[in-house]
Design a protein around this motif. Structure first.
Motif, PDB file in Angstrom:
ATOM      1  N   THR A   4       0.833  -1.199   0.000  1.00  0.00           N
ATOM      2  CA  THR A   4       0.000   0.000   0.000  1.00  0.00           C
ATOM      3  C   THR A   4       0.870   1.253   0.000  1.00  0.00           C
ATOM      4  O   THR A   4       2.069   1.204   0.297  1.00  0.00           O
ATOM      5  N   LEU A   5       0.227   2.378  -0.320  1.00  0.00           N
ATOM      6  CA  LEU A   5       0.933   3.656  -0.303  1.00  0.00           C
ATOM      7  C   LEU A   5       1.441   3.976   1.099  1.00  0.00           C
ATOM      8  O   LEU A   5       2.555   4.486   1.272  1.00  0.00           O
ATOM      9  N   GLY A   6       0.622   3.653   2.101  1.00  0.00           N
ATOM     10  CA  GLY A   6       1.035   3.904   3.482  1.00  0.00           C
ATOM     11  C   GLY A   6       2.262   3.097   3.875  1.00  0.00           C
ATOM     12  O   GLY A   6       3.171   3.601   4.547  1.00  0.00           O
ATOM     13  N   GLN A   7       2.298   1.838   3.434  1.00  0.00           N
ATOM     14  CA  GLN A   7       3.451   0.998   3.735  1.00  0.00           C
ATOM     15  C   GLN A   7       4.702   1.504   3.019  1.00  0.00           C
ATOM     16  O   GLN A   7       5.793   1.505   3.585  1.00  0.00           O
ATOM     17  N   SER A   8       4.519   1.936   1.784  1.00  0.00           N
ATOM     18  CA  SER A   8       5.651   2.490   1.033  1.00  0.00           C
ATOM     19  C   SER A   8       6.194   3.740   1.721  1.00  0.00           C
ATOM     20  O   SER A   8       7.415   3.958   1.782  1.00  0.00           O
ATOM     21  N   PHE A   9       5.281   4.549   2.238  1.00  0.00           N
ATOM     22  CA  PHE A   9       5.695   5.759   2.945  1.00  0.00           C
ATOM     23  C   PHE A   9       6.517   5.410   4.180  1.00  0.00           C
ATOM     24  O   PHE A   9       7.563   6.016   4.426  1.00  0.00           O
ATOM     25  N   ALA A  14      11.615   5.161   7.037  1.00  0.00           N
ATOM     26  CA  ALA A  14      12.581   4.368   7.806  1.00  0.00           C
ATOM     27  C   ALA A  14      13.957   4.382   7.141  1.00  0.00           C
ATOM     28  O   ALA A  14      14.989   4.505   7.818  1.00  0.00           O
ATOM     29  N   ILE A  15      13.981   4.260   5.819  1.00  0.00           N
ATOM     30  CA  ILE A  15      15.261   4.308   5.096  1.00  0.00           C
ATOM     31  C   ILE A  15      15.931   5.665   5.299  1.00  0.00           C
ATOM     32  O   ILE A  15      17.139   5.754   5.526  1.00  0.00           O
ATOM     33  N   TRP A  16      15.127   6.724   5.229  1.00  0.00           N
ATOM     34  CA  TRP A  16      15.670   8.069   5.424  1.00  0.00           C
ATOM     35  C   TRP A  16      16.236   8.231   6.834  1.00  0.00           C
ATOM     36  O   TRP A  16      17.297   8.823   7.029  1.00  0.00           O
ATOM     37  N   PHE A 128       2.957  12.782   6.293  1.00  0.00           N
ATOM     38  CA  PHE A 128       2.539  12.039   7.484  1.00  0.00           C
ATOM     39  C   PHE A 128       1.398  12.745   8.196  1.00  0.00           C
ATOM     40  O   PHE A 128       0.378  12.125   8.523  1.00  0.00           O
ATOM     41  N   MET A 129       1.567  14.033   8.446  1.00  0.00           N
ATOM     42  CA  MET A 129       0.547  14.767   9.186  1.00  0.00           C
ATOM     43  C   MET A 129      -0.760  14.895   8.392  1.00  0.00           C
ATOM     44  O   MET A 129      -1.842  14.893   8.968  1.00  0.00           O
ATOM     45  N   GLY A 130      -0.656  15.006   7.076  1.00  0.00           N
ATOM     46  CA  GLY A 130      -1.844  15.231   6.282  1.00  0.00           C
ATOM     47  C   GLY A 130      -2.549  13.990   5.805  1.00  0.00           C
ATOM     48  O   GLY A 130      -3.778  13.971   5.696  1.00  0.00           O
ATOM     49  N   PHE A 131      -1.782  12.922   5.521  1.00  0.00           N
ATOM     50  CA  PHE A 131      -2.376  11.763   4.859  1.00  0.00           C
ATOM     51  C   PHE A 131      -2.227  10.450   5.621  1.00  0.00           C
ATOM     52  O   PHE A 131      -2.944   9.495   5.321  1.00  0.00           O
ATOM     53  N   ALA A 132      -1.298  10.378   6.549  1.00  0.00           N
ATOM     54  CA  ALA A 132      -0.982   9.089   7.151  1.00  0.00           C
ATOM     55  C   ALA A 132      -1.443   8.930   8.589  1.00  0.00           C
ATOM     56  O   ALA A 132      -1.337   7.843   9.143  1.00  0.00           O
TER      57      ALA A 132
END
Length: 252
Positions: A4-9, A14-16, A128-132
């Motif tokens: 999902t898009l959320g998982q990709s985010f 985490a990588i960052w 994160f704040m707006g969509f997650a």
């Protein structure tokens, strides 16, 4: 089952966050291709005031713009944006024009890397704040929020005070300045210590992976810079106390 898009985010965030660790290791080893630790860097050089404005502007705009565009406004997101704008409004619109070194320049490589850094962090936090996520109104009484808010305010206060103290000393003394007064009598770089505390507090009050990533990157960038600055003071000022901590007494 697809990702999902959320998982990709979350994976990207985490990588960052993890990428901050080798960056700090490289900085501690003295690797400085962009001129962050006092080296020349690469490429053309820009007037420091305009460079500072240009590389802080993406941070000022990106997080609030993405969050507000999402339409998912909530109490913690609103407050986080206010705190963010208070910091970066000052850093972008006020501080560059007060720095005494009117003729100073910075390498284009530093400007470009800072713009990219601020775009990534602002983008992750805004998304994160707006969509997650969403926060209940009760979050403002949660111990994590309260502790984080106090750290943010305390760190920001120390950061701004120390920056203006340095500005005053440089403005009233010709040539190199050995900082003194208040926290400068205890640590070499209270301005950088305050900024670290500030963004650790932000990570805590938002309790978010992008907030943690930004705090880790702040530490990765500022710890090597503080150690470099302490070494510089030791080399340039014969009377500089050798035992003085770089950032936090008894720690570093």
């Amino acid at each position: 089952m697809g990702v999902t898009l959320g998982q990709s985010f979350l994976v990207a965030a985490a990588i960052w966050a993890l990428a901050a660790l080798p960056t700090m290791a490289a900085g501690l080893a003295g690797w400085d291709p962009v001129g962050r630790l006092g080296h020349l860097g690469s490429g053309r050089r820009l007037n420091a005031r305009w460079a500072w404005f240009l590389f802080e502007l993406p941070a000022l705009v990106t997080f609030p713009a993405i969050y507000l565009a999402s339409g998912n406004l909530h109490v913690l997101g609103n407050l986080a944006v206010v705190l963010w704008l208070a910091h970066y409004g000052h850093r972008t619109l006020v501080w560059p024009w007060l720095v005494p070194k009117r003729d100073a320049t910075v390498p284009l490589s530093l400007c470009a890397s800072s713009i990219g850094f601020n775009l990534v962090n602002g983008g992750l936090l805004g998304w994160f704040m707006g969509f997650a996520t969403d926060y209940p109104d009760q979050w403002l009484t949660d111990p994590r929020f309260v502790a984080g808010f106090l750290l943010f305010v305390g760190g920001a206060t120390l950061n701004v005070w120390a920056d203006y103290r340095l500005r005053y000393l440089r403005k009233t003394n010709a040539g190199r300045v050995m900082p003194a007064g208040g926290p400068f009598n205890v640590v070499c770089c209270p301005n950088l210590a305050g900024e670290i505390v500030e963004w650790v507090g932000f990570a805590l009050l938002t309790w978010s992976l992008p907030g943690l990533a930004f705090a880790l990157w702040t530490i990765a960038n500022l710890v090597p810079r503080a150690l470099w600055r302490r070494n510089w003071y030791r080399e340039k000022f014969e009377g500089f106390p050798k035992e003085r901590a770089a950032l936090f007494p008894g720690v570093l």
